[in-house]
Design a protein around this motif. Structure first.
Motif, mmCIF file in Angstrom:
data_model
loop_
_atom_site.group_PDB
_atom_site.id
_atom_site.type_symbol
_atom_site.label_atom_id
_atom_site.label_comp_id
_atom_site.label_asym_id
_atom_site.label_seq_id
_atom_site.Cartn_x
_atom_site.Cartn_y
_atom_site.Cartn_z
ATOM 1 N N MET A 1 -54.814 -0.170 -23.228
ATOM 2 C CA MET A 1 -53.775 -0.602 -22.823
ATOM 3 C C MET A 1 -53.956 0.067 -21.583
ATOM 4 O O MET A 1 -53.472 -0.119 -20.272
ATOM 5 C CB MET A 1 -53.086 0.141 -23.561
ATOM 6 N N LEU A 2 -54.771 0.960 -21.965
ATOM 7 C CA LEU A 2 -54.864 2.256 -20.146
ATOM 8 C C LEU A 2 -55.622 1.483 -19.649
ATOM 9 O O LEU A 2 -55.552 0.774 -18.019
ATOM 10 C CB LEU A 2 -55.972 3.570 -20.465
ATOM 11 N N GLU A 3 -57.078 0.615 -20.017
ATOM 12 C CA GLU A 3 -57.271 -0.146 -18.981
ATOM 13 C C GLU A 3 -56.657 -1.572 -18.760
ATOM 14 O O GLU A 3 -56.950 -1.388 -17.481
ATOM 15 C CB GLU A 3 -58.638 -0.973 -20.193
ATOM 16 N N VAL A 4 -56.098 -2.088 -19.441
ATOM 17 C CA VAL A 4 -55.146 -3.284 -18.576
ATOM 18 C C VAL A 4 -54.191 -2.470 -17.175
ATOM 19 O O VAL A 4 -54.259 -3.013 -16.117
ATOM 20 C CB VAL A 4 -54.046 -3.626 -19.529
ATOM 21 N N ALA A 5 -53.515 -1.551 -17.678
ATOM 22 C CA ALA A 5 -53.001 -0.391 -16.703
ATOM 23 C C ALA A 5 -54.232 0.080 -15.250
ATOM 24 O O ALA A 5 -53.547 -0.331 -14.008
ATOM 25 C CB ALA A 5 -52.490 0.352 -17.018
ATOM 26 N N VAL A 6 -55.305 0.531 -15.637
ATOM 27 C CA VAL A 6 -56.480 0.575 -14.588
ATOM 28 C C VAL A 6 -56.072 -0.655 -13.968
ATOM 29 O O VAL A 6 -56.303 -1.193 -12.321
ATOM 30 C CB VAL A 6 -57.547 1.205 -14.653
ATOM 31 N N VAL A 7 -56.619 -2.257 -14.363
ATOM 32 C CA VAL A 7 -56.750 -3.272 -13.909
ATOM 33 C C VAL A 7 -55.591 -3.567 -13.105
ATOM 34 O O VAL A 7 -56.186 -4.008 -12.037
ATOM 35 C CB VAL A 7 -57.139 -4.144 -14.770
ATOM 36 N N ALA A 8 -54.720 -2.911 -13.611
ATOM 37 C CA ALA A 8 -53.781 -3.437 -13.088
ATOM 38 C C ALA A 8 -52.778 -3.671 -11.368
ATOM 39 O O ALA A 8 -52.966 -3.189 -10.388
ATOM 40 C CB ALA A 8 -52.069 -3.944 -13.344
ATOM 41 N N LEU A 9 -52.986 -1.670 -11.915
ATOM 42 C CA LEU A 9 -52.860 -1.006 -10.937
ATOM 43 C C LEU A 9 -54.105 -1.118 -9.562
ATOM 44 O O LEU A 9 -53.398 -2.075 -8.166
ATOM 45 C CB LEU A 9 -53.493 0.453 -10.951
ATOM 46 N N ALA A 10 -55.679 -1.390 -9.818
ATOM 47 C CA ALA A 10 -56.343 -2.239 -8.662
ATOM 48 C C ALA A 10 -55.754 -3.373 -8.578
ATOM 49 O O ALA A 10 -56.175 -3.483 -7.135
ATOM 50 C CB ALA A 10 -57.935 -2.047 -9.685
ATOM 51 N N PHE A 11 -55.296 -4.383 -8.967
ATOM 52 C CA PHE A 11 -55.201 -5.488 -8.943
ATOM 53 C C PHE A 11 -53.753 -4.947 -7.610
ATOM 54 O O PHE A 11 -54.015 -5.875 -6.753
ATOM 55 C CB PHE A 11 -54.265 -6.018 -9.497
ATOM 56 N N PHE A 12 -52.788 -4.484 -7.681
ATOM 57 C CA PHE A 12 -52.100 -4.215 -6.904
ATOM 58 C C PHE A 12 -53.009 -4.025 -5.915
ATOM 59 O O PHE A 12 -51.683 -4.048 -4.410
ATOM 60 C CB PHE A 12 -50.480 -3.341 -7.467
ATOM 61 N N VAL A 14 -55.816 -3.247 -4.480
ATOM 62 C CA VAL A 14 -56.005 -4.905 -3.482
ATOM 63 C C VAL A 14 -55.261 -6.245 -2.687
ATOM 64 O O VAL A 14 -55.360 -5.952 -1.549
ATOM 65 C CB VAL A 14 -56.754 -5.739 -3.980
ATOM 66 N N LEU A 15 -54.406 -6.254 -3.423
ATOM 67 C CA LEU A 15 -52.859 -6.730 -2.931
ATOM 68 C C LEU A 15 -52.308 -6.626 -1.802
ATOM 69 O O LEU A 15 -52.157 -7.309 -0.729
ATOM 70 C CB LEU A 15 -52.078 -7.310 -3.701
ATOM 71 N N LEU A 16 -52.263 -4.724 -1.805
ATOM 72 C CA LEU A 16 -51.459 -3.901 -1.069
ATOM 73 C C LEU A 16 -52.803 -3.635 0.339
ATOM 74 O O LEU A 16 -51.634 -4.180 2.119
ATOM 75 C CB LEU A 16 -50.647 -2.824 -1.860
ATOM 76 N N ALA A 17 -53.402 -4.152 -0.237
ATOM 77 C CA ALA A 17 -54.605 -3.150 0.848
ATOM 78 C C ALA A 17 -54.559 -4.586 1.654
ATOM 79 O O ALA A 17 -54.643 -4.883 3.200
ATOM 80 C CB ALA A 17 -56.582 -3.081 0.254
ATOM 81 N N GLY A 18 -54.595 -6.368 1.041
ATOM 82 C CA GLY A 18 -54.725 -7.554 1.621
ATOM 83 C C GLY A 18 -53.745 -7.477 2.378
ATOM 84 O O GLY A 18 -53.943 -7.910 3.839
ATOM 85 N N THR A 19 -52.266 -7.413 2.320
ATOM 86 C CA THR A 19 -51.559 -7.319 2.819
ATOM 87 C C THR A 19 -50.949 -6.462 3.882
ATOM 88 O O THR A 19 -50.709 -6.781 5.375
ATOM 89 C CB THR A 19 -50.236 -6.520 1.757
#
Length: 131
Positions: A1-12, A14-19
């Motif tokens: 579950m922690l791994e999913v949260a880390v992946v989600a946070l990393a995705f967020f 990357v999305l924020l950096a792209g924006t």
């Protein structure tokens, strides 16, 4: 579950950096467009100032010429009165023009019509321009 949260946070992230990158590039493009519009506006302003200066210079020249014309024309009513009050026995300008049409010289016009040399020359020149 922690791994999913880390992946989600990393995705967020990357999305924020792209924006952020997209916003920065968009802002630069808008700044370039604004700079181009500012440059065109400045060029139009300079052209309008140049035209206005030309119109003002023309108006000043016309005013000076009008002033000169007033200076030249102002004495004409007095000169006209002098001409009208000449000796009635002398020939009129109309008669001088008729004589000039017949080929009378400047000397003949001055002697027979009582005109000054300048007046006689003017009558001859006017008659020539009509012929």
């Amino acid at each position: 579950m922690l791994e999913v949260a880390v992946v989600a946070l990393a995705f967020f992230c990357v999305l924020l950096a792209g924006t952020c990158l997209w916003l920065i590039l968009s802002q630069r493009q808008q700044a370039l467009l604004q700079a181009e519009r500012d440059s065109q506006r400045d060029q139009r302003s300079k052209e309008l100032v140049r035209r206005l200066d030309a119109y003002l210079a023309g108006s000043i020249r016309m005013g000076e010429e009008l002033h000169e014309l007033r200076r030249v024309v102002a004495p004409l009513p007095d000169k006209l009165n002098q001409i009208e009050q000449r000796d009635p026995n002398s020939l009129s300008f109309t008669q001088a023009a008729r004589l000039a049409g017949l080929g009378a010289s400047v000397d003949e016009l001055t002697q027979s019509c009582g005109l000054s040399t300048a007046e006689a020359e003017l009558v001859r020149k006017l008659h020539r321009s009509k012929a």
